[in-house]
Each structure stands twice: as structure tokens, then as C-alpha cells.
Scaffold this motif. Structure first.
Motif, PDB file in Angstrom:
ATOM      1  N   LEU A   1       0.838  -1.209   0.000  1.00  0.00           N
ATOM      2  CA  LEU A   1       0.000   0.000   0.000  1.00  0.00           C
ATOM      3  C   LEU A   1       0.868   1.252   0.000  1.00  0.00           C
ATOM      4  N   SER A   2       1.912   1.245   0.800  1.00  0.00           N
ATOM      5  CA  SER A   2       2.810   2.388   0.875  1.00  0.00           C
ATOM      6  C   SER A   2       3.501   2.647  -0.466  1.00  0.00           C
ATOM      7  N   ARG A   3       3.965   1.593  -1.109  1.00  0.00           N
ATOM      8  CA  ARG A   3       4.631   1.733  -2.412  1.00  0.00           C
ATOM      9  C   ARG A   3       3.660   2.245  -3.480  1.00  0.00           C
ATOM     10  N   VAL A   4       2.428   1.727  -3.471  1.00  0.00           N
ATOM     11  CA  VAL A   4       1.428   2.195  -4.446  1.00  0.00           C
ATOM     12  C   VAL A   4       1.138   3.672  -4.223  1.00  0.00           C
ATOM     13  N   LYS A   5       0.956   4.076  -2.964  1.00  0.00           N
ATOM     14  CA  LYS A   5       0.698   5.480  -2.667  1.00  0.00           C
ATOM     15  C   LYS A   5       1.855   6.352  -3.132  1.00  0.00           C
ATOM     16  N   SER A   6       3.073   5.928  -2.835  1.00  0.00           N
ATOM     17  CA  SER A   6       4.257   6.676  -3.232  1.00  0.00           C
ATOM     18  C   SER A   6       4.362   6.776  -4.763  1.00  0.00           C
ATOM     19  N   THR A   7       4.119   5.675  -5.441  1.00  0.00           N
ATOM     20  CA  THR A   7       4.174   5.651  -6.899  1.00  0.00           C
ATOM     21  C   THR A   7       3.120   6.582  -7.496  1.00  0.00           C
TER      22      THR A   7
ATOM     23  N   SER B   1       1.975  17.236  -6.471  1.00  0.00           N
ATOM     24  CA  SER B   1       0.721  16.495  -6.298  1.00  0.00           C
ATOM     25  C   SER B   1       0.023  16.928  -5.013  1.00  0.00           C
ATOM     26  N   GLN B   2       0.782  17.180  -3.956  1.00  0.00           N
ATOM     27  CA  GLN B   2       0.170  17.584  -2.687  1.00  0.00           C
ATOM     28  C   GLN B   2      -0.474  18.967  -2.823  1.00  0.00           C
ATOM     29  N   GLN B   3       0.203  19.894  -3.489  1.00  0.00           N
ATOM     30  CA  GLN B   3      -0.373  21.218  -3.695  1.00  0.00           C
ATOM     31  C   GLN B   3      -1.642  21.126  -4.546  1.00  0.00           C
ATOM     32  N   GLY B   4      -1.593  20.339  -5.609  1.00  0.00           N
ATOM     33  CA  GLY B   4      -2.765  20.169  -6.467  1.00  0.00           C
ATOM     34  C   GLY B   4      -3.912  19.510  -5.733  1.00  0.00           C
ATOM     35  N   SER B   5      -3.581  18.537  -4.904  1.00  0.00           N
ATOM     36  CA  SER B   5      -4.595  17.847  -4.121  1.00  0.00           C
ATOM     37  C   SER B   5      -5.250  18.798  -3.128  1.00  0.00           C
ATOM     38  N   ILE B   6      -4.455  19.655  -2.490  1.00  0.00           N
ATOM     39  CA  ILE B   6      -5.009  20.630  -1.546  1.00  0.00           C
ATOM     40  C   ILE B   6      -5.941  21.594  -2.275  1.00  0.00           C
ATOM     41  N   LEU B   7      -5.525  22.082  -3.427  1.00  0.00           N
ATOM     42  CA  LEU B   7      -6.392  22.980  -4.196  1.00  0.00           C
ATOM     43  C   LEU B   7      -7.701  22.281  -4.553  1.00  0.00           C
ATOM     44  N   PHE B   8      -7.597  21.008  -4.946  1.00  0.00           N
ATOM     45  CA  PHE B   8      -8.796  20.246  -5.289  1.00  0.00           C
ATOM     46  C   PHE B   8      -9.712  20.080  -4.078  1.00  0.00           C
ATOM     47  N   MET B   9      -9.137  19.769  -2.913  1.00  0.00           N
ATOM     48  CA  MET B   9      -9.945  19.573  -1.703  1.00  0.00           C
ATOM     49  C   MET B   9     -10.655  20.860  -1.298  1.00  0.00           C
ATOM     50  N   VAL B  10      -9.987  21.994  -1.436  1.00  0.00           N
ATOM     51  CA  VAL B  10     -10.626  23.271  -1.126  1.00  0.00           C
ATOM     52  C   VAL B  10     -11.715  23.564  -2.156  1.00  0.00           C
ATOM     53  N   ALA B  11     -11.418  23.355  -3.436  1.00  0.00           N
ATOM     54  CA  ALA B  11     -12.399  23.622  -4.500  1.00  0.00           C
ATOM     55  C   ALA B  11     -13.643  22.758  -4.347  1.00  0.00           C
ATOM     56  N   SER B  12     -13.456  21.514  -3.909  1.00  0.00           N
ATOM     57  CA  SER B  12     -14.590  20.595  -3.770  1.00  0.00           C
ATOM     58  C   SER B  12     -15.417  20.883  -2.523  1.00  0.00           C
ATOM     59  N   GLY B  13     -14.871  21.693  -1.611  1.00  0.00           N
ATOM     60  CA  GLY B  13     -15.569  22.008  -0.368  1.00  0.00           C
ATOM     61  C   GLY B  13     -15.333  20.994   0.731  1.00  0.00           C
ATOM     62  N   LYS B  14     -14.532  19.950   0.471  1.00  0.00           N
ATOM     63  CA  LYS B  14     -14.279  18.921   1.486  1.00  0.00           C
ATOM     64  C   LYS B  14     -13.428  19.465   2.629  1.00  0.00           C
ATOM     65  N   CYS B  15     -12.464  20.305   2.313  1.00  0.00           N
ATOM     66  CA  CYS B  15     -11.582  20.883   3.330  1.00  0.00           C
ATOM     67  C   CYS B  15     -11.505  22.393   3.102  1.00  0.00           C
TER      68      CYS B  15
ATOM     69  N   PHE C   1      -5.341  13.091 -11.974  1.00  0.00           N
ATOM     70  CA  PHE C   1      -5.566  11.931 -11.105  1.00  0.00           C
ATOM     71  C   PHE C   1      -6.055  10.741 -11.928  1.00  0.00           C
ATOM     72  N   ASN C   2      -7.071  10.964 -12.760  1.00  0.00           N
ATOM     73  CA  ASN C   2      -7.654   9.870 -13.542  1.00  0.00           C
ATOM     74  C   ASN C   2      -6.672   9.309 -14.559  1.00  0.00           C
ATOM     75  N   GLY C   3      -5.866  10.169 -15.173  1.00  0.00           N
ATOM     76  CA  GLY C   3      -4.875   9.692 -16.130  1.00  0.00           C
ATOM     77  C   GLY C   3      -3.854   8.773 -15.487  1.00  0.00           C
ATOM     78  N   VAL C   4      -3.385   9.161 -14.310  1.00  0.00           N
ATOM     79  CA  VAL C   4      -2.414   8.328 -13.589  1.00  0.00           C
ATOM     80  C   VAL C   4      -3.065   7.006 -13.181  1.00  0.00           C
ATOM     81  N   LEU C   5      -4.264   7.072 -12.626  1.00  0.00           N
ATOM     82  CA  LEU C   5      -4.934   5.835 -12.203  1.00  0.00           C
ATOM     83  C   LEU C   5      -5.266   4.932 -13.382  1.00  0.00           C
ATOM     84  N   ASP C   6      -5.685   5.508 -14.491  1.00  0.00           N
ATOM     85  CA  ASP C   6      -5.965   4.686 -15.678  1.00  0.00           C
ATOM     86  C   ASP C   6      -4.710   3.934 -16.112  1.00  0.00           C
TER      87      ASP C   6
END
Length: 171
Positions: A25-31, A48-62, A123-128
Motif C-alpha cells: 500500500l505504501s509503495r502504491v501510494k508513493s508511486t 501532487s500535494q499542492q494540487g490535491s489541496i487545491l482540489f480539496m478546497v475547491a470541492s468544499g471537502k476541506c 488523477f484519472n490519467g495516472v490511475l488509468d
């Protein structure tokens, strides 16, 4: 003072790291994080962390720094540094609440919104790419198992809501 042993303890040498769920799990997360950072840096000039934070604020989750700290499992000072960097880049601002002056909400600037809107594609491109060759059923089963791990940990925030909407999507 004891001299370090040139050989690992017998029980450590027998440990199969590649069979450890935690390690995998740790390796997958890191990758995933590294791949998202590669794309987001190339396309948007952010990690990725900066983009994720912007996304979380934009979505209203955080919308508060404390919510980001809980979501990411990092301390408040680390969140403050991240928010400071994003604010310095003109991607978000801190807005003091009119109702409670102690509360400071995070709000995206127009440029921050534009970047946040592009993050799901990254996110979707990487996961795909990472889930290439998986069937929709396998992806659904993987997500179901990961949700169970979160429930077992006591973290049930948003899982029921997300379960129905994400079960049939690949990412």
C-alpha cells in the motif's frame, strides 16, 4: 557501545517485504504521488500535494487548515507552510470568518480554481495507467476492499457517500 552487526537478525531476513500489505500500500501510494507530481509539475507547475489541496478546497471537502491536517494526516505547521506557499503563488487566500473571527477559511483564487479543475484529469490519467488491464469488476472490488480497511480503521468519513458514486468508475 555495541558494534553494529553486519548481518540482519534472523527473523528480519525471513520477512517477505514484497508480501506485506502495508508495504505494498505504501509503495502504491508513493508511486501514485510521484506520477501525479510528474504530470502536475509538467502541466501546472505544482506538486501532487499542492494540487490535491487545491482540489480539496475547491470541492468544499476541506475549507479549514485543520481539516486539511486531518485529511492528510500531517501536523498543523506543515499545513501552514503548504498554505503559505499556495498563497504566495496566488492560488488561494485566507478569509477570516465574519461569524467567528478566530476561524480562517481557505478560498481559491481564479487561478487556483483553474488548476483545481485540471487535477481530476491528472488523477484519472495516472490511475488509468496504473489500473491498465484491470476489469471494471476488479477495480470495484479493490475500492470495496480499501473502503473496508478505512472502516476498520475507524475512518468512515464520506465512505458511504462515495461508495455508490465510485463503485462503477475505474478511478
Amino acid at each position: 557501545m555495541t558494534e553494529p552487526s553486519p548481518h540482519p537478525a534472523p527473523n528480519l531476513s525471513e520477512y517477505q517485504l514484497g508480501e506485506s500489505v502495508g508495504y505494498l500500500l505504501s509503495r502504491v501510494k508513493s508511486t501514485m504521488s510521484n506520477l501525479v507530481t510528474q504530470r502536475s509539475m509538467a502541466e501546472l507547475g505544482i506538486t501532487s500535494q499542492q494540487g490535491s489541496i487545491l482540489f480539496m478546497v475547491a470541492s468544499g471537502k476541506c475549507l479549514l487548515a485543520a481539516e486539511l491536517a486531518r485529511e492528510y494526516g500531517i501536523d498543523a505547521s506543515a499545513v501552514t507552510r503548504l498554505v503559505d506557499r499556495l498563497e504566495k503563488r496566488g492560488l488561494l487566500t485566507r478569509v477570516r470568518s465574519n461569524e467567528d473571527r478566530r476561524v480562517v477559511r481557505l478560498a481559491l483564487t481564479p487561478e487556483g480554481h483553474a488548476i483545481a479543475a485540471r487535477m481530476p484529469g491528472i488523477f484519472n490519467g495516472v490511475l488509468d495507467s496504473l489500473l491498465n488491464g484491470f476489469t471494471a469488476e476488479e477495480v470495484g472490488f479493490l475500492k470495496s476492499m480499501l473502503r473496508r480497511v478505512l472502516v476498520n480503521s475507524g475512518d468512515q468519513t464520506g465512505l458511504a457517500r462515495d461508495a455508490a458514486s465510485n463503485f462503477d468508475s475505474k478511478s
